[in-house]
Design a protein around this motif. Structure first.
Motif, short mmCIF file in Angstrom:
data_model
loop_
_atom_site.label_atom_id
_atom_site.label_comp_id
_atom_site.label_asym_id
_atom_site.label_seq_id
_atom_site.Cartn_x
_atom_site.Cartn_y
_atom_site.Cartn_z
N LEU A 233 0.81 -1.28 -0.04
CA LEU A 233 0.12 0.16 0.01
C LEU A 233 0.91 1.19 0.15
N ALA A 234 1.88 1.33 0.74
CA ALA A 234 3.00 2.30 0.80
C ALA A 234 3.43 2.42 -0.66
N PHE A 266 -5.81 -10.01 -3.89
CA PHE A 266 -7.12 -9.31 -3.91
C PHE A 266 -6.53 -7.81 -4.05
N ILE A 267 -5.62 -7.30 -3.26
CA ILE A 267 -5.38 -6.04 -3.04
C ILE A 267 -4.71 -5.48 -4.47
N PHE A 296 -11.57 -12.53 8.91
CA PHE A 296 -12.24 -11.95 7.89
C PHE A 296 -11.50 -11.07 7.02
N PHE A 297 -11.39 -11.09 5.63
CA PHE A 297 -11.01 -10.02 4.98
C PHE A 297 -12.03 -9.28 4.17
N ASN A 298 -11.94 -8.14 3.75
CA ASN A 298 -13.06 -7.49 2.77
C ASN A 298 -12.15 -6.33 2.36
N ILE A 299 -12.26 -6.33 1.03
CA ILE A 299 -11.97 -5.06 0.08
C ILE A 299 -12.53 -4.63 -0.86
#
Length: 362
Positions: A233-234, A266-267, A296-299
């Motif tokens: 993300l950075a 996914f990201i 739990f992972f949500n994007i």
């Protein structure tokens, strides 16, 4: 000997140990009923030898022959022939050697059957069809059971190795995909002579170190995946600056194990399809949490309004690979839901918790 052992997955040492146990079982139980130790040992050496001949003949020759021809009649005739041959050997050795050398072991039999001739013993239907099968087939049943167990164990190992190879192949497909995107970021910054290029190189170095050396197992501590996400993300934040609004909420405080590189896929997909083509402000929201049994992972990411009619109906390579990994590693212990509209794309993933490793602090 090697030819006889080809049909077995048990090693030759296990076979030897098996027959030693069989021999000791018979001699120990017979010692209480018969004469001297010598008599018992010599007598049962021949008995166990007959059992070995019957077991390997049936398993190595008769059963494979039956599998090719599928004739029950031929199968029965061959088994009868084997018992006839064994009975011939048994009677010949008993009358010419054992009954004379160790009469005490056969006293009861000789008292009741001393007048029976050699050929009457050879063609004794009761002996061939009842007595011999009841006694000489016992070890065969145990050997078949042990062989079946060994076959199942080795089959499970083969399947496990197959899974490992498939997972490695999937990871090799993921790595070039990720590297291609990240190197494009670095190339763009180098062209612009951006001061942020060293930071990107540092983050990229950490990511590559993890992908090459830290993710070569089925499961990894989740904090490593969180660090990977933060580094990724950075990098993307440096690249897109004010063009993307990124939110990453992580409420996990205990460290569980998770399959490596799943979440990153996914990201990566969100940035590739939701941010890279967006001319205005794009949004990526990520949430990572747990309950007593699950992770739990949500994007969620917005999609550009340009070229909506060309929106692909096929899943990206990354998403296809990650679903294959989930099927291989988590089987029925995961739930994946992907929702796509004209304006957004979201993924909800629920994973069964793996064994707790240790507690860490964010």
């Amino acid at each position: 000997m090697k030819r006889f052992l080809k049909i077995f997955n048990l090693s030759i040492y296990k076979h030897i140990l098996f027959w030693i146990v069989v021999f000791l079982f018979y001699t120990t139980s017979a010692r209480e009923r018969f004469g001297t130790t010598e008599e018992v040992l010599v007598t049962y050496i021949f008995h166990v030898l007959y059992q070995i001949i019957i077991a390997y003949t049936i398993l190595h020759f008769i059963i494979p022959y039956y599998k090719k021809n599928r004739s029950i009649l031929k199968l029965l005739l061959l088994i009868i022939l084997v018992f006839f041959v064994i009975n011939f050997l048994n009677v010949s050795i008993r009358m010419s050697f054992l009954e004379k050398a160790y009469p005490d072991c056969y006293k009861v039999f000789l008292d009741n059957n001393g007048n029976i001739t050699f050929w009457e013993r050879i063609f004794d239907v009761k002996t061939i069809f009842i007595h011999l099968p009841l006694f000489y087939l016992q070890p065969l049943f145990f050997l078949v059971g042990l062989t079946f167990y060994e076959n199942q164990y080795k089959l499970s190992k083969i399947r496990e190795q197959k899974k490992e190879l498939e997972l490695k192949a999937l990871k090799h497909q993921l790595n070039p995909h990720f590297l291609f995107n990240t190197l494009n970021n670095l190339y763009a910054m180098s062209v612009e002579k951006s001061d942020k290029a060293p930071e990107v190189i540092e983050k990229l170095s950490s990511i590559l170190d993890y992908m090459l050396y830290g993710s070569d197992t089925k499961f990894v501590p989740i904090y490593k995946e969180i660090e990977l996400i933060e580094n990724y993300l950075a990098l993307e934040q440096v690249r897109y600056e004010d063009r993307v609004l990124v939110s990453f909420k992580n409420s996990i405080t205990e460290n569980y194990k998770i399959a490596p590189l799943l979440l990153l896929t996914f990201i990566e997909n969100a940035f590739k399809h939701g941010v890279s083509q967006e001319l205005k402000m794009a949004t990526v929201k990520i949430n990572l949490s747990t309950d007593d049994d699950h992770i739990f992972f949500n994007i969620f990411n917005t999609k550009p309004l340009l070229n909506i009619e060309k929106s692909t109906k096929k899943k990206s390579i990354g998403l296809t690979n990650v679903e294959l990994q989930l099927n291989l590693l988590y089987l029925d212990s995961y739930d994946l839901k992907i929702e796509e509209t004209l304006e957004s794309f979201s993924v909800n993933l629920k994973l069964k918790k793996q064994k707790n490793v240790y507690v860490f602090n964010n």
